[in-house]
Every structure is written in C-alpha cells, then in structure tokens.
Design a protein around this motif. Structure first.
Motif, PDB file in Angstrom:
ATOM      1  N   PRO A 140       0.804  -1.225   0.000  1.00  0.00           N
ATOM      2  CA  PRO A 140       0.000   0.000   0.000  1.00  0.00           C
ATOM      3  C   PRO A 140       0.842   1.283   0.000  1.00  0.00           C
ATOM      4  O   PRO A 140       0.433   2.298  -0.545  1.00  0.00           O
ATOM      5  CB  PRO A 140      -0.842  -0.102   1.286  1.00  0.00           C
ATOM      6  CG  PRO A 140      -0.944  -1.571   1.534  1.00  0.00           C
ATOM      7  CD  PRO A 140       0.381  -2.144   1.074  1.00  0.00           C
TER       8      PRO A 140
ATOM      9  N   THR B 206      -2.442  -7.277   1.024  1.00  0.00           N
ATOM     10  CA  THR B 206      -3.020  -6.015   0.571  1.00  0.00           C
ATOM     11  C   THR B 206      -1.946  -5.227  -0.172  1.00  0.00           C
ATOM     12  O   THR B 206      -0.760  -5.447   0.025  1.00  0.00           O
ATOM     13  CB  THR B 206      -3.578  -5.188   1.751  1.00  0.00           C
ATOM     14  OG1 THR B 206      -4.269  -4.054   1.237  1.00  0.00           O
ATOM     15  CG2 THR B 206      -2.492  -4.740   2.698  1.00  0.00           C
ATOM     16  N   GLY B 207      -2.391  -4.337  -1.016  1.00  0.00           N
ATOM     17  CA  GLY B 207      -1.433  -3.530  -1.757  1.00  0.00           C
ATOM     18  C   GLY B 207      -2.040  -2.981  -3.029  1.00  0.00           C
ATOM     19  O   GLY B 207      -3.256  -2.843  -3.154  1.00  0.00           O
TER      20      GLY B 207
END
Length: 176
Positions: free
Chosen positions: A18, A139-140
């Motif tokens: 992220p 996540t990212g």
C-alpha cells in the motif's frame, strides 16, 4: 507499435505494498528471469506518475539512456534525473500510443499499476509477462482492476525458476 507489460507480483496479485514499496519482490536469491533481454527489446518506457515517484527513491535512475515517458496531467520536476532521457505526456492511452508511433517508437514497456490497468482496459497491451513471487502480502496495489469487458489472453509459456518464481507469458487478442 507493440506495447508490453513485464512485472512481478505477489501470488495474491499485488505489484506493490500500500505504501508503494517493492521489498517483497526480492525474496532471497533469484536467478535471471528474462527481464534484461526484455528490456533490451524495448525502445521506450511508459510509466505513471506514482511509479515515477517510487523510481525516484531508488537513488540511481534505473532506465539508463532509454527514453522514458511519464504520464501525468500535472507538472513534473525532472531536475533530479541525471543522465536520463525523460519527458511528460498526458492523455488517453490511445492518444499516447498515437504520439509514440508518430515518433517511430516500435516497442513500449508499460509499467505501473494504474498505467497498466488503463492501457489494458483500452485494448492497447499486446503482450504480458507476469512473474509471481512466492509470497502473500494480503493487501497492496493490484496488478488488475475493474475492466470494461473481458480481455482474452492467449497463453504462450509458463516457466518456473529455482528460487520459486513462476512466470507466465500471454498475448492479448487484437480487437478487444
């Protein structure tokens, strides 16, 4: 003109964390997996502004003397780039491709999450080489986002490497 993507992603499909960091892409000892040969085949690199911002944190300009086009509708400062050939463009992917063709570029390396997504959605990408790194990050920044229609891929090859990388190459159907 041909447009290609060559990228590394986590197994769960993320190009970066992220915060845009790429540390997970370098997991242990990895053998050469074709990037250098690919890079030598392109005559222009097309990246988005966020990717450009990340590249500036690397210290040394990684593209050498290869022409780099940064896509942004806001003014950019290139003064920190030493020995690089970089310029700014804006517009829809088809407009960018028209400008590059007019300058006789033959093969573009398209990089950066939003840039890849925009060019895929507009049917501009001809070839994709995606290397999956054996890690899940949860996540990212995803490689793929919403698309306006199905995009048919023709599988060309899948290679595995001792370090755990799995690389798949696809050709995208014309007229999408």
């Amino acid at each position: 003109m041909k447009l290609s993507v060559f990228c590394g992603v986590s197994v769960d499909g993320f190009l970066a964390r992220p915060d845009h960091s790429l540390d997970f892409l370098e997991t242990g000892e990895q053998e050469p997996h074709g990037f250098e040969e690919f890079y030598n085949s392109v005559d222009v690199v097309v990246i988005g502004r966020k990717t450009f911002d990340v590249v500036l944190t690397f210290g040394e300009w990684p593209y050498g003397k290869k022409q780099v086009v940064v896509l942004s509708s806001n003014p950019l400062n290139f003064s920190s780039i030493k020995n690089g050939v970089v310029e700014q463009m804006s517009g829809e992917p088809s407009e960018v491709v028209t400008q590059l063709k007019a300058r006789n570029f033959k093969h573009a390396y398209t990089d950066g999450g939003i840039t890849i997504q925009r060019f895929l959605s507009s049917g501009m990408i001809d070839r994709m080489i995606v290397t999956r790194v054996p890690i899940l990050i949860g996540t990212g920044i995803p490689l793929f986002g919403p698309i306006p229609h199905d995009i048919t891929l023709r599988h060309l090859a899948t290679r595995t490497f001792k370090g755990g990388l799995v690389q798949s190459e696809y050709e995208l159907s014309a007229n999408q």
